[in-house]
Structures are given as C-alpha cells and as structure tokens.
Design an enzyme around this catalytic site. Structure first.
Site, PDB file in Angstrom:
ATOM      1  N   GLU A  93       1.538 -27.979 -18.784  1.00 22.01           N
ATOM      2  CA  GLU A  93       0.399 -27.868 -19.699  1.00 22.01           C
ATOM      3  C   GLU A  93       0.716 -26.964 -20.888  1.00 22.01           C
ATOM      4  OE1 GLU A  93      -3.284 -28.590 -16.596  1.00 22.01           O
ATOM      5  OE2 GLU A  93      -2.536 -26.569 -16.767  1.00 22.01           O
ATOM      6  N   CYS A 106       0.123 -22.181 -27.048  1.00 19.33           N
ATOM      7  CA  CYS A 106       0.595 -21.488 -25.855  1.00 19.33           C
ATOM      8  C   CYS A 106       1.479 -22.473 -25.079  1.00 19.33           C
ATOM      9  CB  CYS A 106      -0.638 -21.069 -25.048  1.00 19.33           C
ATOM     10  SG  CYS A 106      -0.243 -20.303 -23.498  1.00 19.33           S
ATOM     11  N   CYS A 113       6.229 -22.024 -11.335  1.00 22.10           N
ATOM     12  CA  CYS A 113       6.838 -20.697 -11.504  1.00 22.10           C
ATOM     13  C   CYS A 113       7.340 -20.221 -10.149  1.00 22.10           C
ATOM     14  CB  CYS A 113       5.816 -19.707 -12.068  1.00 22.10           C
ATOM     15  SG  CYS A 113       6.538 -18.103 -12.491  1.00 22.10           S
ATOM     16  N   CYS A 117       2.935 -13.877  -8.802  1.00 23.74           N
ATOM     17  CA  CYS A 117       1.957 -12.853  -9.161  1.00 23.74           C
ATOM     18  C   CYS A 117       0.640 -13.278  -8.499  1.00 23.74           C
ATOM     19  CB  CYS A 117       1.804 -12.799 -10.676  1.00 23.74           C
ATOM     20  SG  CYS A 117       3.376 -12.502 -11.494  1.00 23.74           S
ATOM     21  N   CYS A 120      -2.361 -15.277 -10.471  1.00 22.19           N
ATOM     22  CA  CYS A 120      -2.041 -16.339 -11.423  1.00 22.19           C
ATOM     23  C   CYS A 120      -1.982 -17.703 -10.730  1.00 22.19           C
ATOM     24  CB  CYS A 120      -0.699 -16.021 -12.075  1.00 22.19           C
ATOM     25  SG  CYS A 120      -0.067 -17.352 -13.119  1.00 22.19           S
ATOM     26  N   GLY A 164       5.153 -20.662 -16.195  1.00 21.29           N
ATOM     27  CA  GLY A 164       6.549 -20.289 -16.003  1.00 21.29           C
ATOM     28  C   GLY A 164       6.949 -18.948 -16.583  1.00 21.29           C
ATOM     29  N   GLU A 165       8.108 -18.472 -16.143  1.00 20.28           N
ATOM     30  CA  GLU A 165       8.653 -17.203 -16.607  1.00 20.28           C
ATOM     31  C   GLU A 165       9.798 -17.504 -17.592  1.00 20.28           C
ATOM     32  OE1 GLU A 165       8.182 -13.868 -16.687  1.00 20.28           O
ATOM     33  OE2 GLU A 165      10.047 -13.980 -17.813  1.00 20.28           O
ATOM     34  N   SER A 196       6.307 -13.855 -23.608  1.00 23.97           N
ATOM     35  CA  SER A 196       5.671 -12.975 -22.629  1.00 23.97           C
ATOM     36  C   SER A 196       6.468 -13.029 -21.338  1.00 23.97           C
ATOM     37  CB  SER A 196       4.232 -13.470 -22.385  1.00 23.97           C
ATOM     38  OG  SER A 196       3.639 -12.728 -21.339  1.00 23.97           O
ATOM     39  N   SER A 219       4.026  -8.212 -19.383  1.00 17.43           N
ATOM     40  CA  SER A 219       2.821  -8.278 -18.539  1.00 17.43           C
ATOM     41  C   SER A 219       2.884  -7.113 -17.571  1.00 17.43           C
ATOM     42  CB  SER A 219       2.796  -9.613 -17.782  1.00 17.43           C
ATOM     43  OG  SER A 219       2.794 -10.661 -18.705  1.00 17.43           O
ATOM     44  N   LEU A 220       2.234  -6.038 -17.961  1.00 12.99           N
ATOM     45  CA  LEU A 220       2.370  -4.791 -17.192  1.00 12.99           C
ATOM     46  C   LEU A 220       1.341  -4.742 -16.060  1.00 12.99           C
ATOM     47  CD1 LEU A 220       3.847  -1.992 -17.124  1.00 12.99           C
ATOM     48  CD2 LEU A 220       1.926  -1.118 -18.463  1.00 12.99           C
ATOM     49  N   HIS A 221       0.105  -4.752 -16.420  1.00 13.69           N
ATOM     50  CA  HIS A 221      -1.041  -4.774 -15.489  1.00 13.69           C
ATOM     51  C   HIS A 221      -1.207  -3.551 -14.596  1.00 13.69           C
ATOM     52  CE1 HIS A 221      -1.172  -8.662 -17.177  1.00 13.69           C
ATOM     53  NE2 HIS A 221      -0.403  -9.271 -16.321  1.00 13.69           N
ATOM     54  N   ASN A 296      -9.124 -13.928 -15.717  1.00 12.21           N
ATOM     55  CA  ASN A 296      -9.712 -15.260 -15.589  1.00 12.21           C
ATOM     56  C   ASN A 296      -9.682 -15.676 -14.129  1.00 12.21           C
ATOM     57  OD1 ASN A 296      -9.929 -15.548 -18.446  1.00 12.21           O
ATOM     58  ND2 ASN A 296      -7.715 -15.803 -18.456  1.00 12.21           N
ATOM     59  N   CYS A 339      -5.426 -17.937 -19.909  1.00 21.33           N
ATOM     60  CA  CYS A 339      -4.210 -17.345 -19.357  1.00 21.33           C
ATOM     61  C   CYS A 339      -4.274 -17.308 -17.833  1.00 21.33           C
ATOM     62  CB  CYS A 339      -4.076 -15.912 -19.842  1.00 21.33           C
ATOM     63  SG  CYS A 339      -3.016 -15.767 -21.240  1.00 21.33           S
TER      64      CYS A 339
HETATM   65  N1  SAH Z   1       5.396 -15.585 -16.885  1.00 19.87           N
HETATM   66  C1  SAH Z   1       5.100 -14.924 -18.078  1.00 19.87           C
HETATM   67  C2  SAH Z   1       4.352 -15.774 -19.082  1.00 19.87           C
HETATM   68  C3  SAH Z   1       3.292 -16.694 -18.529  1.00 19.87           C
HETATM   69  S1  SAH Z   1       1.870 -15.889 -17.876  1.00 19.87           S
HETATM   70  C4  SAH Z   1       4.341 -13.639 -17.782  1.00 19.87           C
HETATM   71  O1  SAH Z   1       3.965 -13.442 -16.640  1.00 19.87           O
HETATM   72  O2  SAH Z   1       4.181 -12.826 -18.688  1.00 19.87           O
HETATM   73  C5  SAH Z   1       1.046 -15.399 -19.365  1.00 19.87           C
HETATM   74  C6  SAH Z   1       0.103 -14.246 -19.213  1.00 19.87           C
HETATM   75  O3  SAH Z   1      -1.038 -14.595 -18.411  1.00 19.87           O
HETATM   76  C7  SAH Z   1       0.716 -13.035 -18.523  1.00 19.87           C
HETATM   77  O4  SAH Z   1       0.408 -11.859 -19.229  1.00 19.87           O
HETATM   78  C8  SAH Z   1       0.029 -13.046 -17.179  1.00 19.87           C
HETATM   79  O5  SAH Z   1       0.041 -11.806 -16.551  1.00 19.87           O
HETATM   80  C9  SAH Z   1      -1.344 -13.504 -17.567  1.00 19.87           C
HETATM   81  N2  SAH Z   1      -2.177 -13.981 -16.469  1.00 19.87           N
HETATM   82  C10 SAH Z   1      -1.773 -14.558 -15.322  1.00 19.87           C
HETATM   83  N3  SAH Z   1      -2.836 -14.838 -14.536  1.00 19.87           N
HETATM   84  C11 SAH Z   1      -3.936 -14.427 -15.221  1.00 19.87           C
HETATM   85  C12 SAH Z   1      -5.337 -14.466 -14.942  1.00 19.87           C
HETATM   86  N4  SAH Z   1      -5.799 -15.007 -13.837  1.00 19.87           N
HETATM   87  N5  SAH Z   1      -6.185 -13.948 -15.862  1.00 19.87           N
HETATM   88  C13 SAH Z   1      -5.715 -13.437 -17.029  1.00 19.87           C
HETATM   89  N6  SAH Z   1      -4.411 -13.393 -17.346  1.00 19.87           N
HETATM   90  C14 SAH Z   1      -3.523 -13.889 -16.458  1.00 19.87           C
HETATM   91 FE1  SF4 Z   2       4.735 -16.761 -13.157  1.00 23.71          FE
HETATM   92 FE2  SF4 Z   2       3.763 -15.355 -15.255  1.00 23.71          FE
HETATM   93 FE3  SF4 Z   2       2.106 -16.526 -13.480  1.00 23.71          FE
HETATM   94 FE4  SF4 Z   2       3.543 -14.389 -12.753  1.00 23.71          FE
HETATM   95  S1  SF4 Z   2       1.932 -14.460 -14.335  1.00 23.71           S
HETATM   96  S2  SF4 Z   2       3.261 -16.263 -11.553  1.00 23.71           S
HETATM   97  S3  SF4 Z   2       5.436 -14.756 -13.863  1.00 23.71           S
HETATM   98  S4  SF4 Z   2       3.518 -17.574 -14.850  1.00 23.71           S
END
Ligand code: SAH
Ligand code: SF4
Length: 352
Positions: A93, A106, A113, A117, A120, A164-165, A196, A219-221, A296, A339
């Site tokens: 997508e 995007c 992936c 995480c 996600c 994906g990463e 990212s 993506s620190l969090h 989200n 996201c």
């Molecule tokens: N894999 C890479 C890029 C894809 S994810 C990464 O992790 O950075 C893109 C962004 O969406 C990242 O910052 C990720 O942490 C964030 N993300 C993942 N799940 C999410 C969610 N449920 N709500 C908001 N952001 C989310």
């Molecule tokens: Fe993969 Fe990024 Fe989602 Fe983590 S946040 S599972 S690295 S797509």
C-alpha cells in the site's frame, strides 16, 4: 524454464553487452533507460524510437515488472490510499496525504515487515519480500498520477513511512531514491524525501558513509531502553546509545536533518519522567525536531492514545526545555491509511 530478467534490475553495462551481442548500437541503452525511468513506460512497444525488431527482441528476452493499481480508497479528509499488486501477486500500500502547501506520498519499502513493533499493523504481517527499486519508483509514478487527477497538482514530498523497514532493504531503497531524484528519472529534490527507520545503527552509519542526501526520521517512541525494548524488539540489538552514536555519525557525515518520531501511549511513555529522558537524549543527538504522533488504533493492540491534556503537558515540558515538538494528527484513519495501519486486509470489505 528460467524466468526472464527484469530489465530495470539489469545493470546498464550488461544491457550494453547484450545490445552489442545482438548487433545493436550501445547508445540504445540510454534511450531504453530513458523510456523505463524518465518516461515510465511499462511495455517495450511504447519505446517508439527503437526499431520494431529491437522492441520484439527486448520483449522476448526481458520483462518490466511494474506495479498495478489494485484498489483505491479516499478518506473524508482527502487522504488517498492505494493498494498495488506486484508481479508475483503480493500486495502493498501507498498513501497520498494532502496538506497546506504540500502533497506527501507515503511509500512502502517491503511487502510486510520482519520487525514486530507491538503497535504496528504491518508488524503483524509477515515479511513477504523486499521491494525492487522499480517497484518503489512505480509507487511515486502512480501516486503522482493520482495526485494530479485528484488534487490538480503533483506530489511534493516523499516519506518512507508505509509498509516495511527501509534500512532492511537498503540497496533497493537507495537505488530507487537515486532514480527518483535523478534528472534522468523524476527529478524530485532529495531534500523533500524522508526515510523513517525503526533504528538499525549499522545501516544509519552506512547512510553517512554513502553520503545520503535525504532526511532521516528515527521512530523513537521512548528514550528509555527498557520501555523501548518492550514495544520495539529491535531495540534489544540496537539500543538507544548505539542509535545516538550512529545518528551523530550520520549528521557529521551528511549534515542532513534528523527528526524523532514519538507516539504517545497512555500511561506508558507520556509522563514527565518520560519527557525528561527525551529531553536528555535530544541534547546528545543533533535532532532538529520531535514529531509527536497520535497513536492510530490497531486491532488487538493493548495500547491507547494519550488524552489531549497529557499530550499538552508533555509537549509543554519539551518546549520549556528547548526541544521543538510538533503534534502530528493522524490522517486517513477512516480508511486505515494512517501511520502503522497499513496491512493488507483481504475479504473484509476493503477489497474490490
Ligand atoms: N519501518 C519504519 C517505517 C515505516 S513505519 C519505521 O518503523 O520507522 C512509519 C511510522 O509509523 C513509524 O514512525 C512507526 O513507528 C509509526 N507507527 C507504526 N504503528 C503506528 C500506529 N499504530 N500509530 C501511529 N504510528 C505508528
Ligand atoms: Fe516494521 Fe516500522 Fe511497523 Fe515496526 S513500525 S513493524 S519497523 S513497519
């Protein structure tokens, strides 16, 4: 029978050898490349400055593995999600997000992936495979077409925040960016591209060594290893100290902008102590801004988004301590385009 090679993955030098062998002029390589990238044609028949016999020969010996538009959804807020079918039937997508003064695409870098995480939706899918450079490039071409049709304007920015990463598909992501930014491709400025990453220290350093020209978002969090490992298993092998060192190296080598992404989860990483740890980390890394992201909702995920009040207190703390923080509200939630919500949903009403 061996599968025909994808001409966009075939090194130009080898293509030149192929042409010489076929008694064709080597400068045809340039013409072919121009059709493939700059003009984005997806069949050899459209390459009208090549002779008919050459077009036939190319058709017999090569394929152009391109993306097919599969399904498109429009959100009430104008966000458009597009599902693409890959030549091997895998699905990915991409999303188009219009905002004031910009239209952001995007992109996905992988089908699925391999990292999981815990917040996600893509992480709940398995990794199907890495995308080829051409497949990443095609997302820009197709999303741009939709942008012009839907908003009357081409897209202006690109973020690798889809499925994906990107740093685990390093070679193809960089090759795609090379073509996207090239005069012989889409000629989009690298300054308008953000990659990212969930944080793979070795590859962040490699970006520095390879002179990457785009921006980087981590993506620190959480600025706390224990907490971060709890929601992002990749932190076990890539703890925050290693990431901080890698980001410093990246910045020193490239001077490119770095941002942190920080989703606020209610009662998990949104206290003043969490904010204090984040400020401390921001003093050790040349980070220009922290994007505070609204969580989200994803099915079966136990986390909730922080209430607005707590978010305000958190952001105020950052600002009072000299950290620039920007709250990013999610877009396209009603169509699962926000996201972290990208996961291929089969037979649940979102399919054609
Ligand atoms: N894999 C890479 C890029 C894809 S994810 C990464 O992790 O950075 C893109 C962004 O969406 C990242 O910052 C990720 O942490 C964030 N993300 C993942 N799940 C999410 C969610 N449920 N709500 C908001 N952001 C989310
Ligand atoms: Fe993969 Fe990024 Fe989602 Fe983590 S946040 S599972 S690295 S797509």
């Amino acid at each position: 029978m061996q599968a025909k090679p994808d001409i966009r993955e075939f090194p130009p030098v080898q293509l030149e050898e192929y042409l010489i062998q076929k008694k064709e002029k080597p400068f045809r390589v340039k013409q072919i490349q121009e059709w493939l990238w700059k003009k984005s044609v997806r069949s050899f028949d459209e390459m009208t400055n090549l002779s008919l016999p050459l077009r036939k020969m190319l058709t017999e010996d090569f394929v152009i593995n391109s993306l097919k538009e599969d399904f498109i959804q429009k959100s009430a807020d104008g966000t458009i999600k597009m599902r693409f079918r890959l030549y091997d039937e895998n699905l990915i997508e991409g999303v188009l997000i219009p905002s004031i003064g910009r239209i952001t695409a995007c992109l996905s870098s992988q089908a699925g992936c391999s990292l999981d995480c815990h917040f996600c939706a893509t992480g709940f899918m398995q990794l199907k495979r890495n995308l080829f450079a051409g497949e990443i490039y095609d997302q820009v071409v197709l999303l741009n077409r939709i942008s012009v049709e839907a908003y009357g304007k081409p897209l202006t920015n690109i973020v690798f925040m889809g499925m994906g990463e990107p740093l685990l598909n390093y070679k193809n992501v960089l090759a795609a960016i090379d073509k996207i930014t090239s005069e012989n491709g889409l000629n989009i400025s690298a300054k308008r591209i953000t990659v990212s990453t969930s944080g793979i220290a070795k590859m962040i350093k490699k970006l520095g060594d390879d002179g990457a020209r785009f921006e980087l978002a981590l993506s620190l969090h959480s600025a706390n290893n224990m907490k971060r490992s709890k929601i992002m298993p990749i932190n076990g092998s890539n703890p925050i100290e290693n990431l901080a060192e890698a980001l410093n190296y990246f910045h020193q080598k490239t001077g490119n902008k770095i941002t942190f992404e920080y989703i606020l989860f209610d009662g998990f990483n949104d206290s003043l102590e969490d904010a204090r740890e984040l400020v401390e980390l921001c003093r050790k890394v040349p980070v220009s801004m922290v994007n505070i992201i609204e969580y989200n909702p994803v099915e079966a995920v136990p986390y909730k988004k922080s209430p607005e009040k707590k978010r305000e207190v958190f952001v105020n703390y950052l600002e009072r301590h000299g950290v620039i923080a920007k709250v990013r509200h999610s877009r396209g939630k009603d169509i699962d385009a926000a996201c972290g919500q990208l996961a291929i949903k089969e037979r649940n009403g979102t399919v054609k």
